[in-house]
Write an enzyme that holds these catalytic residues in place. Sequence first.
Site, PDB file in Angstrom:
ATOM      1  CB  CYS A   2      22.585 -47.452 -19.988  1.00 20.44           C
ATOM      2  SG  CYS A   2      21.497 -46.108 -19.832  1.00 20.44           S
ATOM      3  CD  GLU A 105      26.683 -47.923 -24.838  1.00 17.40           C
ATOM      4  OE1 GLU A 105      27.826 -48.038 -24.972  1.00 17.40           O
ATOM      5  OE2 GLU A 105      25.876 -48.098 -24.211  1.00 17.40           O
TER       6      GLU A 105
END
Length: 224
Positions: A2, A105
């Site tokens: 992340c 992402e």
Amino acid sequence: MCGRFSLTTELDVLLERFQIDQTSMDEYIPRFNIAPSQQIPAVIRANQMNRMGTLRWGLIPFWAKDASISNKLINARSETAQEKASFKHALKQRRCLILSDGFYEWKRTKDQKIPMRIQIRKGEPFAMAGLWEKWNDGDKNHYTCTILTIEANEFMKEIHNRMPVILTRDNERIWLDNIVSDSEILSSCMKPISSKEMNAYEVSTLVNSPRNEQPECIAPVGSL
């Protein structure tokens, strides 16, 4: 992994949702492209109160010789956090909630990486499992954090092989409880959220650069 996320939810909604008793933030503004090394909103529990403030993203363990290690510690693998010197002490004693309403992402194709924004349900705020540390360089204390990650669930596997540990509401309370240090209990909190809870959409390559911090970062491609 992340490495980028957003938090655009109004402050009063966050205070109610996460039962925050006290905030030390002088100013709260919507964040559309939060990146490592920046100050990020987080919640810790101290003196029987949930307190919201900011922590610098990129953990500096209390034993570190210099701050440069933080560049490598923006994430902690949940599977090994209880064993790693960088994380094991914080996991037992210094846990926090990292607040978000979407994380980014990059989905790989044959010839490009497509930025995706991943949300929970209809875009409601959620808590990512975090660890925090206090590090002293001789002149001042530095308060830093890392975000725990886990192997992707079926939904996320289409985008990336890792994802942040997103806590359930029950586990948020356990995670903030300073009394809890049992490894099995903590491990039970670090599970992938159900795929049914998640949705995602493509966003602009604006998010590729942390210099870009505007509402267009969270807009679906084609809506601009």
